[in-house]
Design a protein around this motif. Structure first.
Motif, PDB file in Angstrom:
ATOM      1  N   UNK A  58     -24.770 -14.045  26.049  1.00  0.00           N
ATOM      2  CA  UNK A  58     -23.101 -13.504  26.656  1.00  0.00           C
ATOM      3  C   UNK A  58     -22.196 -14.413  26.115  1.00  0.00           C
ATOM      4  N   UNK A  59     -21.042 -13.799  25.850  1.00  0.00           N
ATOM      5  CA  UNK A  59     -19.822 -14.357  25.245  1.00  0.00           C
ATOM      6  C   UNK A  59     -18.567 -13.967  26.381  1.00  0.00           C
ATOM      7  N   UNK A  60     -18.208 -14.988  26.971  1.00  0.00           N
ATOM      8  CA  UNK A  60     -16.931 -14.540  27.797  1.00  0.00           C
ATOM      9  C   UNK A  60     -15.863 -14.644  27.095  1.00  0.00           C
ATOM     10  N   UNK A  61     -14.821 -13.537  27.224  1.00  0.00           N
ATOM     11  CA  UNK A  61     -13.712 -13.569  26.350  1.00  0.00           C
ATOM     12  C   UNK A  61     -12.463 -13.816  27.531  1.00  0.00           C
ATOM     13  N   UNK A  62     -11.558 -14.860  27.183  1.00  0.00           N
ATOM     14  CA  UNK A  62     -10.473 -14.990  28.159  1.00  0.00           C
ATOM     15  C   UNK A  62      -9.367 -15.470  27.327  1.00  0.00           C
ATOM     16  N   UNK A  63      -8.160 -14.931  27.878  1.00  0.00           N
ATOM     17  CA  UNK A  63      -6.930 -15.122  27.511  1.00  0.00           C
ATOM     18  C   UNK A  63      -6.020 -16.356  28.192  1.00  0.00           C
ATOM     19  N   UNK A  64      -6.711 -16.891  29.015  1.00  0.00           N
ATOM     20  CA  UNK A  64      -6.070 -17.844  29.944  1.00  0.00           C
ATOM     21  C   UNK A  64      -6.501 -19.404  29.392  1.00  0.00           C
ATOM     22  N   UNK A  66     -17.794 -19.213  25.341  1.00  0.00           N
ATOM     23  CA  UNK A  66     -16.389 -18.905  25.722  1.00  0.00           C
ATOM     24  C   UNK A  66     -15.512 -18.823  24.639  1.00  0.00           C
ATOM     25  N   UNK A  67     -15.014 -17.450  24.427  1.00  0.00           N
ATOM     26  CA  UNK A  67     -14.047 -17.272  23.337  1.00  0.00           C
ATOM     27  C   UNK A  67     -12.552 -16.690  23.771  1.00  0.00           C
ATOM     28  N   UNK A  68     -11.909 -17.731  23.089  1.00  0.00           N
ATOM     29  CA  UNK A  68     -10.515 -17.480  23.651  1.00  0.00           C
ATOM     30  C   UNK A  68      -9.827 -16.219  23.059  1.00  0.00           C
ATOM     31  N   UNK A  69      -8.918 -15.809  23.652  1.00  0.00           N
ATOM     32  CA  UNK A  69      -8.046 -14.610  23.121  1.00  0.00           C
ATOM     33  C   UNK A  69      -6.540 -14.979  22.987  1.00  0.00           C
ATOM     34  N   UNK A 111     -11.071 -11.539  13.844  1.00  0.00           N
ATOM     35  CA  UNK A 111     -12.052 -10.654  13.878  1.00  0.00           C
ATOM     36  C   UNK A 111     -13.332 -11.362  13.170  1.00  0.00           C
ATOM     37  N   UNK A 112     -12.906 -12.245  12.237  1.00  0.00           N
ATOM     38  CA  UNK A 112     -14.064 -13.002  11.527  1.00  0.00           C
ATOM     39  C   UNK A 112     -14.954 -13.976  12.712  1.00  0.00           C
ATOM     40  N   UNK A 113     -14.195 -14.378  13.738  1.00  0.00           N
ATOM     41  CA  UNK A 113     -14.991 -14.986  14.821  1.00  0.00           C
ATOM     42  C   UNK A 113     -15.971 -13.988  15.406  1.00  0.00           C
ATOM     43  N   UNK A 114     -15.325 -12.768  15.827  1.00  0.00           N
ATOM     44  CA  UNK A 114     -16.180 -11.736  16.245  1.00  0.00           C
ATOM     45  C   UNK A 114     -17.312 -11.096  15.524  1.00  0.00           C
ATOM     46  N   UNK A 115     -17.073 -11.181  14.218  1.00  0.00           N
ATOM     47  CA  UNK A 115     -18.124 -10.612  13.393  1.00  0.00           C
ATOM     48  C   UNK A 115     -19.361 -11.626  13.357  1.00  0.00           C
ATOM     49  N   UNK A 116     -18.768 -12.935  13.108  1.00  0.00           N
ATOM     50  CA  UNK A 116     -19.662 -14.281  12.823  1.00  0.00           C
ATOM     51  C   UNK A 116     -20.898 -14.268  14.230  1.00  0.00           C
ATOM     52  N   UNK A 117     -19.957 -14.483  15.373  1.00  0.00           N
ATOM     53  CA  UNK A 117     -20.731 -14.434  16.636  1.00  0.00           C
ATOM     54  C   UNK A 117     -21.496 -13.320  16.781  1.00  0.00           C
ATOM     55  N   UNK A 134     -24.508 -14.102  14.339  1.00  0.00           N
ATOM     56  CA  UNK A 134     -25.217 -15.318  14.855  1.00  0.00           C
ATOM     57  C   UNK A 134     -26.147 -15.088  16.022  1.00  0.00           C
ATOM     58  N   UNK A 135     -25.325 -14.492  16.819  1.00  0.00           N
ATOM     59  CA  UNK A 135     -26.099 -14.450  18.242  1.00  0.00           C
ATOM     60  C   UNK A 135     -27.404 -13.174  18.296  1.00  0.00           C
ATOM     61  N   UNK A 136     -26.941 -12.102  17.558  1.00  0.00           N
ATOM     62  CA  UNK A 136     -28.383 -11.201  17.324  1.00  0.00           C
ATOM     63  C   UNK A 136     -29.284 -11.839  16.564  1.00  0.00           C
ATOM     64  N   UNK A 137     -28.927 -12.738  15.571  1.00  0.00           N
ATOM     65  CA  UNK A 137     -30.178 -13.334  15.079  1.00  0.00           C
ATOM     66  C   UNK A 137     -30.587 -14.414  15.871  1.00  0.00           C
ATOM     67  N   UNK A 138     -30.044 -14.982  16.754  1.00  0.00           N
ATOM     68  CA  UNK A 138     -30.388 -16.112  17.669  1.00  0.00           C
ATOM     69  C   UNK A 138     -31.460 -15.394  19.069  1.00  0.00           C
ATOM     70  N   UNK A 139     -30.947 -14.252  19.186  1.00  0.00           N
ATOM     71  CA  UNK A 139     -31.774 -13.331  19.948  1.00  0.00           C
ATOM     72  C   UNK A 139     -33.063 -13.103  19.323  1.00  0.00           C
ATOM     73  N   UNK A 140     -32.799 -12.515  18.203  1.00  0.00           N
ATOM     74  CA  UNK A 140     -34.118 -12.180  17.359  1.00  0.00           C
ATOM     75  C   UNK A 140     -35.292 -13.303  17.321  1.00  0.00           C
ATOM     76  N   UNK A 141     -34.494 -14.382  16.896  1.00  0.00           N
ATOM     77  CA  UNK A 141     -35.424 -15.527  16.513  1.00  0.00           C
ATOM     78  C   UNK A 141     -36.133 -16.063  17.938  1.00  0.00           C
TER      79      UNK A 141
END
Length: 486
Positions: A115-121, A141-144, A148-154, A157-164
């Protein structure tokens, strides 16, 4: 798709902003990955700068706009066997659950999802999340606004982490199963070895003891054989005694029934003579007797009348077991009408009301069933409350033989109920009223011999039925008779 064998690139985005959802599609979906310069240069973008990616496998992206829908999509995907690896969701969801509650609900359905929580606050941080979601390595937690690179890398990385993580879990399960299997084999081998050792020791002891045991067993078998023969002889002797006693008892019962019948019959002759001479004494010499003498004569006549009633009742009781005609169809309504016609004078004298309900046709002995109903109806007329005309109701229904305790074969029964509004019977007397010569009242209160209900019970038992009573003192009684239909 097996998510463990194949890289799982399924991502869910939960955000109420259509623009945010569109931006995620532009970044993660191959169909629109070659974006135009107009979009890259647009000032309305929610991300800081452009990002072009090439040569990567696309993500399987799904988007919803509220927490409830997100939870449902995660649950359905888990149930289908194609779970999501990553969920991006906004903290501030305006309708329904907020982001934190949505995460709680999603983890209730699938505890493995990243899970990645996105917040602008800027004031929103771990202090607001940890008390509710706890310390888990599946939460970021990902700040707004974010790159886009952060979104792509997350996402990568996270799909690979889930897979591993799934591969590691599967591997651990396989190792645990292998360890358990081998441990079980070793334990089984060890048990077999221990048992072999124990068997060898036991065999050595048993072989030393077997000769003595066989000799002792032979002695025991000889003793048991002698005892069994003695018991067989004793049982045969007891059976002969019981058979003889049963025959003697049956003969004694027949003799008693014949004696009762003959005695009752022979007693009627001298009793009739006594009644005749008493009548002659009153007619011819009544004027010569004093009032006291006439009283004595009346008392003797009353005693003679009671004696005659007892003799007649005893005759009825003794004749129940005598052979009668075979069973025949009995229309109970016609039989009750005949009995009421015979009792018509008493009914008219007492101003009694007799209500007759539905009465079926059964198969039985007419003499016995008529005697049974006549005795019960006669008692209902007799034991009425002083000054209150008797009200009697007789009904009959067909019931299944589920609780019947009589001697009849299981099947269907006719249940006859005779209800009166008379004086009633105390509950402690229910077990006594069916005994022979049992009276609950003095002779000067109610006439009778105390044999009527005993005759009823004897008839019911001979027919293979049962009789019981429900009553409350001062409120009347209901006699319930069950008789086999066939």
């Amino acid at each position: 798709m097996n998510p463990v064998c194949t890289l799982n690139r399924r991502i869910l985005v939960i955000d109420d902003s259509p623009d945010i959802l569109q931006d995620f599609r532009k970044i993660l979906c191959s169909a629109i990955s070659l974006i135009s310069n107009a979009w890259l240069e647009s000032s309305q973008d929610f991300f800081d700068g452009p990002f072009l990616h090439h040569g990567e496998e696309p993500f399987d992206l799904h988007c919803v706009n509220n927490g409830e829908s997100g939870r449902d999509v995660v649950a359905q995907a888990k149930e289908r066997g194609s779970p999501f690896a990553v969920v991006f969701l906004d903290v501030q969801l305006p309708n329904g659950w907020d982001g934190i509650e949505t995460v709680e609900r999603i983890w209730d359905e699938d505890s493995d999802v990243q899970v990645v929580l996105c917040t602008a606050y800027p004031d929103f941080g771990w202090s607001a999340v940890l008390p509710r979601l706890g310390h888990r390595d599946q939460l970021l937690i990902l700040r707004k606004p974010f790159d886009p690179i952060e979104v792509w890398q997350l996402s990568t990385a996270l799909t690979m982490k889930w897979h591993c993580a799934q591969q590691a879990r599967l591997r651990v399960q396989e190792l645990e199963q292998t360890v358990m299997t081998r441990t079980g084999l070793l334990e089984e081998t060890n048990r077999c070895l221990e048992q072999d050792l124990l068997r060898r020791q036991e065999v050595e002891v048993e072989l030393a003891q077997v000769v003595c045991d066989v000799q002792e067993r032979n002695l025991e078998l000889s003793a048991m054989r002698d005892q069994a023969l003695n018991e067989i002889h004793e049982r045969e002797r007891i059976e002969r005694i019981l058979r003889h006693q049963t025959e003697e008892l049956a003969r004694s019962n027949r003799d008693l029934e014949q004696f009762a019948s003959l005695a009752a019959h022979d007693l009627q002759e001298p009793l009739h003579s006594i009644q005749v001479f008493l009548d002659l004494l009153q007619v011819k010499y009544g004027s010569a007797l004093t009032s006291q003498g006439l009283g004595y004569v009346d008392r003797v006549k009353n005693a003679a009348d009671r004696m005659q009633q007892l003799i007649q009742s005893l005759l009825v009781y003794s004749r129940i077991d005598l052979p009668h005609t075979s069973g025949e169809p009995l229309v109970l309504r016609e039989m009750v009408d005949e009995i009421l016609s015979d009792l018509g004078a008493r009914i008219e004298e007492m101003q009694a009301v007799v209500q007759i309900g539905e009465l079926p046709t059964i198969y039985g002995n007419a003499f016995q069933v008529r005697q049974l109903l006549q005795n019960l109806l006669g008692n209902a007329l007799k034991f009425h409350r002083p000054g209150v005309p008797p009200v009697i109701r007789i009904t009959g229904t067909i019931i299944q033989n589920r609780r019947h305790t009589g001697l009849g074969q299981p099947g269907w029964l006719c249940q006859i109920e005779i209800h009166d509004q008379g004086i009633g019977i105390p509950s402690e007397q229910f077990g006594k009223i069916f005994g022979i010569f049992k009276r609950l009242h003095r002779k000067d209160e109610f006439e009778g011999t105390g044999i009527g209900l005993a005759v009823c019970q004897r008839i019911v038992e001979k027919c293979g039925g049962a009789i019981s009573v429900r009553s409350k003192l001062g409120e009347g009684s209901t006699f319930i008779v069950t008789l086999p239909i066939q």
